[in-house]
Structures are given as C-alpha cells and as structure tokens.
Design a protein around this motif. Sequence first.
Motif, PDB file in Angstrom:
ATOM      1  N   LYS A  64      10.234   5.509  10.157  1.00 37.11           N
ATOM      2  CA  LYS A  64       9.461   6.670   9.720  1.00 37.11           C
ATOM      3  C   LYS A  64       8.537   6.345   8.563  1.00 37.11           C
ATOM      4  O   LYS A  64       7.527   7.019   8.368  1.00 37.11           O
ATOM      5  N   ILE A  65       8.881   5.354   7.760  1.00 35.31           N
ATOM      6  CA  ILE A  65       8.030   4.980   6.624  1.00 35.31           C
ATOM      7  C   ILE A  65       7.411   3.616   6.919  1.00 35.31           C
ATOM      8  O   ILE A  65       8.050   2.586   6.701  1.00 35.31           O
ATOM      9  N   PRO A  66       6.183   3.582   7.449  1.00 33.60           N
ATOM     10  CA  PRO A  66       5.589   2.292   7.802  1.00 33.60           C
ATOM     11  C   PRO A  66       5.261   1.467   6.562  1.00 33.60           C
ATOM     12  O   PRO A  66       4.824   2.001   5.544  1.00 33.60           O
ATOM     13  N   ILE A  67       5.511   0.172   6.658  1.00 35.75           N
ATOM     14  CA  ILE A  67       5.179  -0.752   5.571  1.00 35.75           C
ATOM     15  C   ILE A  67       3.758  -1.259   5.788  1.00 35.75           C
ATOM     16  O   ILE A  67       3.383  -1.632   6.887  1.00 35.75           O
ATOM     17  N   SER A  68       2.970  -1.236   4.732  1.00 39.18           N
ATOM     18  CA  SER A  68       1.593  -1.750   4.796  1.00 39.18           C
ATOM     19  C   SER A  68       1.376  -2.673   3.602  1.00 39.18           C
ATOM     20  O   SER A  68       1.663  -2.298   2.461  1.00 39.18           O
ATOM     21  N   ILE A  69       0.904  -3.885   3.872  1.00 42.21           N
ATOM     22  CA  ILE A  69       0.727  -4.879   2.805  1.00 42.21           C
ATOM     23  C   ILE A  69      -0.730  -5.338   2.778  1.00 42.21           C
ATOM     24  O   ILE A  69      -1.263  -5.791   3.794  1.00 42.21           O
ATOM     25  N   ALA A  70      -1.364  -5.200   1.623  1.00 41.07           N
ATOM     26  CA  ALA A  70      -2.702  -5.770   1.421  1.00 41.07           C
ATOM     27  C   ALA A  70      -2.525  -7.221   0.968  1.00 41.07           C
ATOM     28  O   ALA A  70      -1.723  -7.505   0.080  1.00 41.07           O
ATOM     29  N   LYS A 100      -1.915   5.095   3.595  1.00 36.47           N
ATOM     30  CA  LYS A 100      -1.426   6.288   2.913  1.00 36.47           C
ATOM     31  C   LYS A 100      -1.366   7.473   3.868  1.00 36.47           C
ATOM     32  O   LYS A 100      -0.424   8.263   3.839  1.00 36.47           O
ATOM     33  N   SER A 101      -2.384   7.600   4.723  1.00 38.76           N
ATOM     34  CA  SER A 101      -2.381   8.684   5.708  1.00 38.76           C
ATOM     35  C   SER A 101      -1.196   8.551   6.647  1.00 38.76           C
ATOM     36  O   SER A 101      -0.549   9.540   6.997  1.00 38.76           O
ATOM     37  N   ASN A 102      -0.900   7.332   7.074  1.00 37.93           N
ATOM     38  CA  ASN A 102       0.243   7.105   7.963  1.00 37.93           C
ATOM     39  C   ASN A 102       1.547   7.520   7.285  1.00 37.93           C
ATOM     40  O   ASN A 102       2.441   8.085   7.929  1.00 37.93           O
ATOM     41  N   ILE A 103       1.659   7.221   5.989  1.00 39.05           N
ATOM     42  CA  ILE A 103       2.862   7.614   5.258  1.00 39.05           C
ATOM     43  C   ILE A 103       2.984   9.131   5.212  1.00 39.05           C
ATOM     44  O   ILE A 103       4.058   9.698   5.420  1.00 39.05           O
ATOM     45  N   VAL A 104       1.851   9.817   4.961  1.00 41.83           N
ATOM     46  CA  VAL A 104       1.878  11.283   4.891  1.00 41.83           C
ATOM     47  C   VAL A 104       2.273  11.877   6.233  1.00 41.83           C
ATOM     48  O   VAL A 104       3.077  12.808   6.312  1.00 41.83           O
ATOM     49  N   TYR A 105       1.702  11.338   7.327  1.00 39.49           N
ATOM     50  CA  TYR A 105       2.086  11.845   8.647  1.00 39.49           C
ATOM     51  C   TYR A 105       3.566  11.568   8.918  1.00 39.49           C
ATOM     52  O   TYR A 105       4.251  12.362   9.570  1.00 39.49           O
ATOM     53  N   GLY A 106       4.060  10.452   8.405  1.00 35.02           N
ATOM     54  CA  GLY A 106       5.485  10.174   8.529  1.00 35.02           C
ATOM     55  C   GLY A 106       6.309  11.187   7.747  1.00 35.02           C
ATOM     56  O   GLY A 106       7.388  11.603   8.171  1.00 35.02           O
ATOM     57  N   GLU A 115      14.578   5.277  -4.886  1.00 31.89           N
ATOM     58  CA  GLU A 115      15.559   4.516  -4.104  1.00 31.89           C
ATOM     59  C   GLU A 115      14.939   4.056  -2.790  1.00 31.89           C
ATOM     60  O   GLU A 115      15.108   2.906  -2.372  1.00 31.89           O
ATOM     61  N   LYS A 116      14.196   4.971  -2.141  1.00 30.32           N
ATOM     62  CA  LYS A 116      13.517   4.604  -0.900  1.00 30.32           C
ATOM     63  C   LYS A 116      12.388   3.612  -1.177  1.00 30.32           C
ATOM     64  O   LYS A 116      12.157   2.685  -0.391  1.00 30.32           O
ATOM     65  N   GLY A 117      11.696   3.786  -2.296  1.00 25.72           N
ATOM     66  CA  GLY A 117      10.663   2.830  -2.674  1.00 25.72           C
ATOM     67  C   GLY A 117      11.231   1.440  -2.880  1.00 25.72           C
ATOM     68  O   GLY A 117      10.632   0.437  -2.486  1.00 25.72           O
ATOM     69  N   ASP A 118      12.435   1.376  -3.492  1.00 28.74           N
ATOM     70  CA  ASP A 118      13.110   0.081  -3.684  1.00 28.74           C
ATOM     71  C   ASP A 118      13.458  -0.556  -2.346  1.00 28.74           C
ATOM     72  O   ASP A 118      13.376  -1.783  -2.182  1.00 28.74           O
ATOM     73  N   GLU A 119      13.875   0.280  -1.368  1.00 23.07           N
ATOM     74  CA  GLU A 119      14.182  -0.243  -0.032  1.00 23.07           C
ATOM     75  C   GLU A 119      12.943  -0.880   0.600  1.00 23.07           C
ATOM     76  O   GLU A 119      13.033  -1.933   1.248  1.00 23.07           O
ATOM     77  N   VAL A 120      11.779  -0.241   0.397  1.00 28.80           N
ATOM     78  CA  VAL A 120      10.526  -0.787   0.932  1.00 28.80           C
ATOM     79  C   VAL A 120      10.198  -2.121   0.258  1.00 28.80           C
ATOM     80  O   VAL A 120       9.755  -3.075   0.906  1.00 28.80           O
ATOM     81  N   ASN A 131       0.836  -1.198   0.000  1.00 28.19           N
ATOM     82  CA  ASN A 131       0.000   0.000   0.000  1.00 28.19           C
ATOM     83  C   ASN A 131       0.874   1.252   0.000  1.00 28.19           C
ATOM     84  O   ASN A 131       1.840   1.347   0.743  1.00 28.19           O
ATOM     85  N   GLY A 132       0.507   2.220  -0.838  1.00 28.41           N
ATOM     86  CA  GLY A 132       1.147   3.533  -0.783  1.00 28.41           C
ATOM     87  C   GLY A 132       2.538   3.608  -1.377  1.00 28.41           C
ATOM     88  O   GLY A 132       3.261   4.572  -1.110  1.00 28.41           O
ATOM     89  N   LEU A 133       2.947   2.638  -2.210  1.00 27.71           N
ATOM     90  CA  LEU A 133       4.302   2.681  -2.765  1.00 27.71           C
ATOM     91  C   LEU A 133       4.489   3.888  -3.682  1.00 27.71           C
ATOM     92  O   LEU A 133       5.573   4.483  -3.720  1.00 27.71           O
ATOM     93  N   LYS A 134       3.427   4.277  -4.384  1.00 30.36           N
ATOM     94  CA  LYS A 134       3.547   5.435  -5.280  1.00 30.36           C
ATOM     95  C   LYS A 134       3.844   6.707  -4.487  1.00 30.36           C
ATOM     96  O   LYS A 134       4.667   7.539  -4.896  1.00 30.36           O
ATOM     97  N   ILE A 135       3.196   6.869  -3.315  1.00 31.41           N
ATOM     98  CA  ILE A 135       3.465   8.051  -2.484  1.00 31.41           C
ATOM     99  C   ILE A 135       4.919   8.045  -2.036  1.00 31.41           C
ATOM    100  O   ILE A 135       5.591   9.081  -2.032  1.00 31.41           O
ATOM    101  N   ILE A 136       5.402   6.880  -1.645  1.00 33.22           N
ATOM    102  CA  ILE A 136       6.799   6.772  -1.190  1.00 33.22           C
ATOM    103  C   ILE A 136       7.748   7.133  -2.324  1.00 33.22           C
ATOM    104  O   ILE A 136       8.704   7.892  -2.133  1.00 33.22           O
TER     105      ILE A 136
END
Length: 743
Positions: A521-527, A563-569, A459-464, A447-452
């Motif tokens: 700081k960047i929580p991972i969320s998986i559907a 996605k909200s959690n990512i934004v707050y992060g 690069e950070k998206g790849d880390e996730v 979830n939310g990889l595009k925002i990341i």
Amino acid sequence: MSEKITIKEIIDSIDDIIGVQHPDHSMEMYNQAGYDFLELKPQEVIGRKCYELIDRDSECDNCASAKTLKTEKKAISEIYLPEKDIYLKCTSTPIFDENKNIIRIIEHIKDITPEIKLKKQKLELEKQKDKLNWIIEVTDSGTWEWNIQTGEAVFNEKWAEVIGYTLEELEPTTIETWEELTHSDDFENAEKALEQHFDREKDFYVHEFRMKHKAGHWVWIQARGKVTSWTEDGKPLKMFGIHLDISDQKEHNRIIKELNKAVVEFKNLDNEKEICQKTVETAENVLDFYFCNVRLVERDMLINKAVSSKANVELDPRPISENSISSKTYREGKSIMVDNVKNSSEAAPVSSSYMSGMSIPIGNYGVFQAISTEPEAYTKEDLELAELMVSHTAAALERVHYQEDLKYKSFHDSLTDLYNRRFFEEEMQRLDTKRQLPLSIIMADINGLKIINDSYGHEKGDEVLVKTAEILIESLRQEDILARQGGDEFAVLLPNTNSEQVNKIIKRIKNEVILENKGIKIPISIAIGSATKEDPDQNINTILQKADDNMYQNKLSESKSSKSNIVYGLLSTLSAKSYETKAHGIRMSKLAFEFGEALNLSNSELNRLTLLATMHDIGKTSISEEILTKQGDLNDEEWEIIKRHSKQGYKIASATEEFFSIAEDILAHHEHWDGRGYPNGLVKEEIPYLARIISIIDAYDVMVNDRPYNKAISKEEALAEIKSCAGSQFDPELVKVFVEMMT
C-alpha cells in the motif's frame, strides 16, 4: 397451439453460468448451471457476495464486474480457481435505470479450461522442441535414437567421439553398446531414471553417469531423452536423446565446492598469518598448484608471509617500487600471467627450474603467486579460480585489519545497520587512490518520506527506511560500501567501477524497487544520482557533490508522481480501515458536482470541488481504526485525536503539487459559520467557499447513510437538520440553494 416458455426455463437450459449481481457484488440469482457449479441451493446464494461463493475474502484481482462498475461498459476477464483447477471467462454487462445508474450486472461465465490447457501444452511442446534443437546445435551434442522394443540404437558420430571412438569402431550399435561402456555403479540409477520416464512419472529422462573412454579413463556424461512414440497398449516404443560431456563441469564444480569449504574456514581465522597459510594450503590441495606464496605489504615492501611446503627456497622482501612481476601486480591491482619466463624481462624466478606462473593482487594488502616448472602450465580458468580464492583471502584480511578499529568506533547507523556518514567519509578518503579508479559514488534519497511520517507515523517511515536499505544491499556488490547519510539519504562508494557499470547497478536497484512495490500500500520511490572519478586529479568531494546534484535533479522529476502515489495509497488505506468507503467518495463527488452546477461554479472550481469531495478526510489515515469505527461516544482524548485530521490532511495535500490547490479547503472543512468549528475557529466568509460547500454535502451524506455511531435517517429529516443549522454550522445562503436543489 404453442406452450409459453419462461425466461428462467431459457437461461436454465444454457450450459454456461448466467448470474444477476447487484453493484455491491451481492448475488440476486443464477441459472441452474450456476447453482450446480457452486453446489448450492438458490436460498444459499441470494444476498451473498459473488467472491464469497468461491471462498474468497475480496473481489478477484481481475474482476470483470469491478471493471464494469468503473467503466460502465461490458467487461471481460479470465480468472483461475486453483482449488478446482479450472479457468473461467467472465463477461459482465451493466443494466442501467432511467438515471443511467447501474442497478444490476449480468454475469456470463464460461469454462475455458480445455482451451487454456491445450494452449499451454502446445506452447510447452514448442518450447521443449526449440530447447532441444538449440542444445544439439550449440553444444555439438552426441545424439541417440533407441527402439526400446527391439533394442536397436542409432548414434551420431559425436556420440562416439565423446568417449574416444569412431562410430565405425562401435558398430553394430544396440542398447548393449551403451550398457557395456557405462560404469557399473551408475548403471542401476540410470535404469531407474528410465523406468520413471517410461511409467510417465517424469516428463523427461535426465541422468548423469560415467562412461569408459577408449583411453581408459572415465568420462562424465549427462543424458537427456524423451519417448517420442508409444505402442498401442501404452508401452514406450521409440526414444530420442542427447549425450553431453560434462567432465570439465564436474571437475570445476568439485573445485568450487572445495573452495566454498575453504571460505567457511577463512571466516573462522582471526589473524594474518593463519589467513596467508590457509591460502597457500588451499592453492596446493584444491587447485593443485605446485609452488605458491603470499606476500603482504609492510612499509612499502612485499614481505613473504606463507610459502608452499614443497618449496625449499628463501623469499627475500621486494620493494613495491621495483620492476618485478609481483610489485607490478600490486601497484596496478591487476593479475598477470607468464606463460614462459624466458620471454618475460620482468620475471625473476628464485629458481631456474621455474618456467611459468601467475601473480594476483590480494586487494590492497599484497600479492599471491603460483609457479610451475612447466611452460604454459596455467589456463585462464586456473587464473579465475585462483582469483576467486584470493578474493576471500582479501576479504578475510580486510575483516581482521578492521576488527580492532571497530571495537573503538561506531561506524553503523542504528536503524538500518548500514555504515553511517562518518564511516562513509573515512572510506571515501581511504579509497581515493589511483588503484581504485574509476571510483564511483551513488546518492539515493527516498521520495515522500515526510508524507509517510506525517500520515502513517514515524514507525512506518522507519519501516520504509529499513526496506530501502535492504533493497540497496540486495542490488549492490559485496565490495561496494553503502551508508545512510542521515534522514532519508543513502550513499554508496563503488571502487573500480566505471559509469557504465554504475548505470547497470542503478537499473538493478530500480528493478528491485518495482518488485518490492508489487502488492504493497505504501510504494517505495527512490531518487538516484551518480558520478564517477576517472582522473586522479579530480577532487573526490566534487564528485560527491555532483552525485548529490544529479540525485536532486531526479528527485525533482520523480517526487511529484511518487507523492501522488502515496496519497492515493492513503485513500485506499482509509477506505480499508474506516467507513470513508469508495461508495462514500463516489456519492460525495456526484453530489458535489450537482451542487456546484447549481451554484454556477466555473469548470475549474467544479474540478476542485469534486477533488475535495474525494480528499477531504485524507487526514484520518493517521487515526487508528479503533477510534474511527468506535460505536459508542468518543471520550475527550479521542475527540481531540479526531479533530487533528483537518490539519493532518492539510499537511498531506500541501506536500503534493497535484493536491495543493485544495489544502486550505481540507483544513477548513470543519469550520462553522458561527466560529465554533475547528481547527482555527474561522467565522463566516473567513471560511474558504469550497470548504463551506463540502461541509454541507459531507453532513448530508453522513446522515442519510449508516455509520457505526448512528443509523441513517430519511432524506427529509436530513434536509430539515441542515436547515436548522443554517447560520450556526452552515452558510445560510448555501443551505438555501442546497435544500432547493434536493427537493
């Protein structure tokens, strides 16, 4: 006539620590107890952050003052200082000015170390007591009580039974009773373990040793004990303990250890013949099986590949379709035990002397068999150990069979090192057999990889993506097949796995995600979605689609919050690497609310405006700290990077339902009334109303507070500057209302 007593004298007389703190955590003063505790003088304390005084880089995790600043109420917390090994109870009380703003925080700090440690000691004693009672009850342990000073020992009947005696046969019992029966090689180490406990170096006496059984063999014993009373001069007086017979466990551990050694050797074998022969040798030497063999499938026949050295027989090929034990084992993929061949119509031993045996499938490759001349020669534990061994045989064969194919094909995703879609699809077709049922599929999507990617960079998206792959690997079993389908999607094949087992695995994945998200700081969320094929007639592609549909339904329900959690992060990240601090956000929100009321905005618009005050610069998270905090002038390239943050913020807000309503305002908050702003050069009323409002508030707050690129100016100077920009940068009507409100 009474003498006057000052407030300082009163608080200095208090044993607990009393301190006065500013809202930014800087200290104004302590009472004498505080200075004594810190071992500092008043001049060394004033103006320093409270957490700096205890050698920390930031506020405590459970900071009472931080709670007070957030709730504007008294707050209490407990903290632990490991360097001093003390526990403190901190009570923070806010002090307000006439405008109900917090101007000071009164700290009351009390040392509660004795209470906490006493509570822990009591809990530990209760825990040990419950544990001991449970061990004695469940394991039917032998117990002993020993008067260390007199040597008298009292044993229960089970203690004697473990080594083949009745208690009556051993009476009278003393410590010498135990000494005489203990193996001489183990006696010295047992005494050392006792001495360590007597000297209080160890909380408990725990030791393993051998005792002579009445029948003549040695029995492995685990002894656990504790001194229950001491003499007045500190010597051990009485001791209580238990004896457990761990002979079977020792033997089991020995076998497991030997099997593990064999596993290492299996990994070094690179052909089918060596693997089969190694399996037979391990069964003979480690499991002590009398006669065993390995048959592998070739052209629908079970062909003998290896047989025990003790066997003097020829093993003919067997069709996998025949009604024999070995063929049935292979077809059904289940182990079979025969206690007595005379009672089994399917058993057809190659020698009339063979009376019992076991047959174990080697994956999809063949069958392992062990046979004995005695009936009921094998136990359930023998079968389990043999299955463990055979699982490594199957793994080794799997590796060898796939080695050549992997030389010519690329089946792995380059980023995560997982299998790719091509491999997954081939494996799905290969495993789509009756023998693998129930066959389950798990689909997982981040979830939310595009925002990341948009906010932190790819690069950070790849880390996730890599971290998600690691979580899945950690949660799955060795036989499960995990693949990256592409983008942010993963797929798992789970052969011989029903829906209940799949749910347990999914729960394990979610628990791993929770553990991984702690402190990042960047929580991972998986559907996650799953589906199971139980009927051979079901189409495997339909099962795959069902798992994907279930995953998508979960994604719809989970994506909003993630996605909200990512934004707050992102907000936290922005605060950490720039001057867009929490205090700036609070000031902006407060001023926005006041300005909005002055403009008679509706409640809905007021809420949007205060949210915009917090979120307007969210797009700066994608800009490096070096540019954001640069003290000199920005060059043309750096300025172009800065100007991108409006569009970046728009992308981030647009991706979440919670912040979508202010996305257009974020995009336009640097537009100018005369059309010379960015990013789209909007003019006058083309600029959204809330964006025009927030641009005035943002400019004012920047001017009256220090920034790396300029010093703060006075309120009057800032208002004069805003008035001078009315009609060019700012909406002139809004400027008029703002200036009137602020003067």
